[in-house]
Design an enzyme around this catalytic site. Structure first.
Site, mmCIF file in Angstrom:
data_model
loop_
_atom_site.group_PDB
_atom_site.id
_atom_site.type_symbol
_atom_site.label_atom_id
_atom_site.label_comp_id
_atom_site.label_asym_id
_atom_site.label_seq_id
_atom_site.Cartn_x
_atom_site.Cartn_y
_atom_site.Cartn_z
ATOM 1 N N LYS A 111 8.137 -8.365 -9.980
ATOM 2 C CA LYS A 111 8.218 -8.732 -8.218
ATOM 3 C C LYS A 111 8.755 -9.527 -8.106
ATOM 4 C CE LYS A 111 4.384 -8.313 -5.581
ATOM 5 N NZ LYS A 111 3.170 -6.785 -4.965
HETATM 6 N N1 GLU Z 1 4.350 -3.941 -3.044
HETATM 7 C C1 GLU Z 1 3.999 -2.332 -3.142
HETATM 8 C C2 GLU Z 1 2.690 -2.887 -4.396
HETATM 9 O O1 GLU Z 1 2.508 -4.435 -4.395
HETATM 10 C C3 GLU Z 1 4.368 -1.654 -3.533
HETATM 11 C C4 GLU Z 1 5.829 -1.710 -4.811
HETATM 12 C C5 GLU Z 1 6.328 -0.627 -5.343
HETATM 13 O O2 GLU Z 1 6.407 0.671 -4.192
HETATM 14 O O3 GLU Z 1 6.590 -0.492 -5.970
HETATM 15 O O4 GLU Z 1 1.862 -2.053 -4.665
#
Ligand code: GLU
Length: 422
Positions: A111
Site C-alpha cells: 500500500k
Molecule cells: N485500493 C483498492 C483496495 O484497497 C484496490 C487495490 C488494487 O486494485 O490493487 O482493495
C-alpha cells in the site's frame, strides 16, 4: 469467541494486528511463521518535493509499504489524504496480502500513501506529486515487483501518470506496472465498477444463504465515491431498496427508498453535495449507519463501527466496502447481536480481483469483453464467499476470522514451499 484487546481502538494497525493474531492463534501458526507474516517486508518513507502553483516549493511526506511478496508481486492502492500515517499504510498493506490470498489471486500485499489533500491542490500539483513519488520508487515498482492501483484520493488519471513516469524510467511502455488505468491506456473494462459489483455479488450470496430477497431488503450505503456510488447503482438496478446514502457532505435517509439514478446525476454529474439532494431526511454521514435497514454497507473510511456504537447498528447484514470500517473490539458486539458480517478483505475484494484481470490482460496484450470480466469476477467472489462461510461454519469462528484464517493458511503454505532464503 474471546474479546480482542487493543490499546487504542482507533489505531487501524492495532485492529489489523488483533485479528491477525486471533486467526494465527486459532490456526496454530508456528512462532517463526507468525513473526514473518506479522511484519512488513519493506517500508519506504519518501519526502516528495513539488512546486505549488504560486511557485513555492513544498515537501510532501509519502510511504510505500510492501507487506508480502510470498504469493506474487506486491499489490495495493496509493492513497492521497491529509490523514495518511505510516501505521495506517502498514495496516492497509497487510490487509492487501490477506485480501489477495482470500480471493486466491497471485499477489502479495502493498500500500502507498501521500500526506496531502487532493481537494486543496490543482491537477498540476497532484501530477507533480504523483510523478516524483513514482520516480523515487521506480526501482521498487514493476509488473513483477509491486503493482499500485487507485485508493482514496487517487483515480484513473493518477494511475496514467504512474504508468507514464515508470515507463519513461525503464525506457519502455509498461502498462502492467499499475492497475485501475484509463481504458485507453491498458485499463480493463469493468474495473471502475468492480469494487461495487463485488459488493453486490457477496450481498446477493449472503441473501441467498439467509433465504431473503433483494426486493424486500433495505440498504444503507455510507460513502458515495467510486465504491459506494457503484454499489448503490448496481444494488438499485438489482432491485434492492436503498434507504440511506451518505457522502462527505452528509446523509439522506428515506424508509421508502431514495431515487438513486437522480442522486448519481446530482453528485457525479452536477457536482453538487449529496446533503442538498431532496427526497429524504438529512442527517450526519455517521448517523445514517444506525438507521433502520437490513444491509449496511460502510464504503467510506475507517473506524465507523466501534465498541461505543456497534450496539446501535440495526442491520442484520454488514457488508464492508471500505477497508477497516469496523474496529476489532466492535467484532464481538456484532457477533453477539448475530450480525452476518462480510469483512472488508472479502467484501471489497472485487476491486483488486479486476485489477488482477487488468494485469493479466496487459501482460497478454489481449483484452476481454466486459461480460467476460464480470463472469470471471462472479466466479471469484462466489468461490471466495463460499470458502470463507464454509470455513467459519466448520471451525466455529466468525466470518472475519475465517477470512483471515483462509488467507493466512494460503500464505503460510506458499511460504513453507518457498522456504527462507538466507
Ligand atoms: N485500493 C483498492 C483496495 O484497497 C484496490 C487495490 C488494487 O486494485 O490493487 O482493495
Amino acid at each position: 469467541m474471546s474479546t480482542i484487546t487493543v490499546q487504542n481502538e482507533l489505531n487501524v494497525y492495532e485492529s489489523a494486528e488483533a485479528r491477525f493474531e486471533m486467526a494465527a492463534r486459532k490456526l496454530g501458526l508456528e512462532d517463526g511463521l507468525y513473526k514473518y507474516l506479522k511484519y512488513p517486508s519493506k517500508e519506504i518513507t519518501l519526502y516528495i518535493p513539488a512546486a505549488l502553483d504560486n511557485g513555492k516549493l513544498e515537501v510532501f511526506k509519502g510511504y510505500r509499504v510492501l507487506h508480502s511478496t510470498i504469493r506474487g508481486p506486491g499489490k495495493g492502492g496509493i492513497r492521497f489524504s491529509p490523514d495518511v500515517t505510516l501505521e495506517e499504510v502498514r495496516a492497509l498493506a497487510a490487509w492487501m496480502t490477506w485480501k489477495c490470498a482470500v480471493v486466491n489471486i497471485p499477489f502479495g500485499g502493498a500500500k502507498g500513501g501521500v500526506i496531502c489533500d487532493p481537494a486543496e491542490h490543482s491537477h498540476a500539483v497532484i501530477e507533480r506529486i504523483t510523478r516524483r513519488y513514482t520516480a523515487e520508487l521506480s526501482e521498487w515498482l514493476g509488473p513483477e515487483r509491486d503493482v499500485p492501483a487507485p485508493d482514496m484520493g487517487t483515480n484513473e488519471q493518477t494511475m496514467a501518470w504512474v504508468m507514464d513516469t515508470y515507463s519513461m524510467h525503464v525506457r519502455q511502455a509498461t502498462t502492467a506496472v499499475v492497475t485501475g488505468k484509463p481504458l485507453d491506456l491498458g485499463g480493463s473494462l469493468g474495473r471502475r465498477e468492480a469494487t461495487g459489483r463485488g459488493l453486490l455479488m457477496v450481498t446477493n450470496r449472503a441473501l441467498a444463504k439467509l433465504g431473503r430477497r433483494p426486493e424486500s431488503t433495505r440498504v444503507v450505503i455510507q460513502g458515495f465515491g467510486n465504491v459506494g456510488m457503484f454499489a448503490a447503482k448496481l444494488m438499485h438496478e438489482a432491485g434492492y431498496k436503498i434507504v440511506g446514502l451518505a457522502d462527505i457532505s452528509g446523509a439522506l435517509y428515506n424508509e421508502k427508498g431514495l431515487d438513486i439514478p437522480a442522486a448519481i446525476r446530482w453528485v457525479h454529474g452536477d457536482k453538487k453535495p449529496l446533503s442538498d439532494f431532496s427526497g429524504g431526511a438529512r442527517m450526519s454521514a455517521h448517523g445514517v449507519i444506525f438507521q433502520p435497514c437490513d444491509v449496511l454497507v460502510p464504503a467510506a473510511t475507517e473506524n465507523q463501527i466501534t465498541s461505543d456504537n456497534a450496539q446501535d447498528v440495526q442491520a442484520s447484514i454488514l457488508i464492508e466496502g471500505a477497508n477497516g470500517p469496523t474496529t476489532a473490539p466492535a467484532d464481538a458486539i456484532l457477533d453477539e447481536k448475530g450480525v452476518f458480517v462480510i469483512p472488508d478483505i472479502l467484501g471489497n475484494a472485487g476491486g483488486v480481483t479486476v485489477s488482477y484481470f487488468e494485469w493479466v490482460q496487459d501482460r497478454q496484450g489481449f483484452f476481454w469483453r466486459e461480460s467476460e470480466v464480470n463472469e470471471r469476477l462472479q466466479d471469484v467472489m462466489d468461490r471466495s464467499f463460499d470458502d470463507v462461510v464454509r470455513y467459519a461454519e466448520s471451525h466455529k469462528v466468525n466470518n472475519r476470522i475465517a477470512a483471515y484464517m483462509v488467507a493466512i493458511d494460503r500464505v503460510a503454505r506458499a511460504l513453507k514451499l518457498r522456504g527462507i532464503y538466507a
